[in-house]
Design a protein around this motif. Sequence first.
Motif: not given
Length: 359
Positions: A214-229
């Motif tokens: 019963n969880t939903y993931a609606d948006y994904i974003n990578a803000i630190n490509a070096i650390n792969k955050d």
Amino acid sequence: MRKLNFKSVIVACSLLAVISACSKKSIEPVEPDPENPETPTPKPPTPKPLTFFYAGYKYQTDYKGAGRNAILSINDSIVLLSPSLRSDALAIAAVNNKEAHVTGYQKTSSGQQRVAYWKNGKISFLTQAGNNNTGTAINVIGSKVYVGGTKDYNGAYGLFLWTNGVEKRKACCLAQSEVTSITEVAGEPYLSGRFASNAHMFNDEWALAIAGPNTYADYINAINAINKDVYVLGHANYNSSSDAAVVWKNRKEVFKLPLGDFASDVLGTMVGTDYYFVANFYNGGKGTSVVYKNKTKLYQLSGAASITATAIRVVSGKVYILGNYLNGAKSSAVLWTNGKPKVLFGEGKKIYLNDFAVN
């Protein structure tokens, strides 16, 4: 010794007096130049006007009905993407203020669906016809066009990613599964979505649950490509009377905002490390939508009609929400800028908008 002529002396003195007076009048006082002269401040350049790209459909009699045809709208100019076959445009990306990339589906005459991709209004198909085939997410990064969606697979349906038209399966084959958003980390596509009833994150090698049922993931974003955050924004049940907006960083929960009610949908985006959400609620036959920044409620979207928000973007400090006023079988497409509504297409246009991009 020569004697001076008195008259000559008088004339000479008069001439000298005139010359002296004229010289004094011709000399003006001069102000010295300042040591640090003021430089006029240049005016800031006038920002270029934004271009808004919208994806949705034009319906026949009821915005909830199957009688619909996919459209693209650039500002207020409508392009019919599929004028003769039933279709829907569900997600859009825009590049360089002039390229519109859209995905969704187009039905065949038998009622089955093909995953459709439109570039500047020109259609191509990523699948054959099937019962569950549709594009649901799109992003353009460099030379890569990513389209995520579902298609029939082994008698059920699976989740797929198409990169410049090349297909790769991400998960199979459970109901309540979808791809919602696509980003890239170190040249590799990462997807958010749902598999069965769990919020998930996908890449080329794995599908990982990031939360329980019963969880939903609606948006994904990578803000630190070096650390792969990698951040995923979504929502989940909080307690017996409320849902919550949730953020996961690298699959670990880092943020939770109780909403005080059950949400029919929560849409999110990020600017830097700030989280923006719009939550849809439906009570007493009327939809309402509330906008948040981090854990602060910004405002409730205005309008007397029932409201549903369909997308959120933040550009140059302004929060843009796309949605629709709903009135029985009719809809009006609306854009809110920092909470102020503007009707894009009134009820007479018979248009419902699903997504938008801003350049």
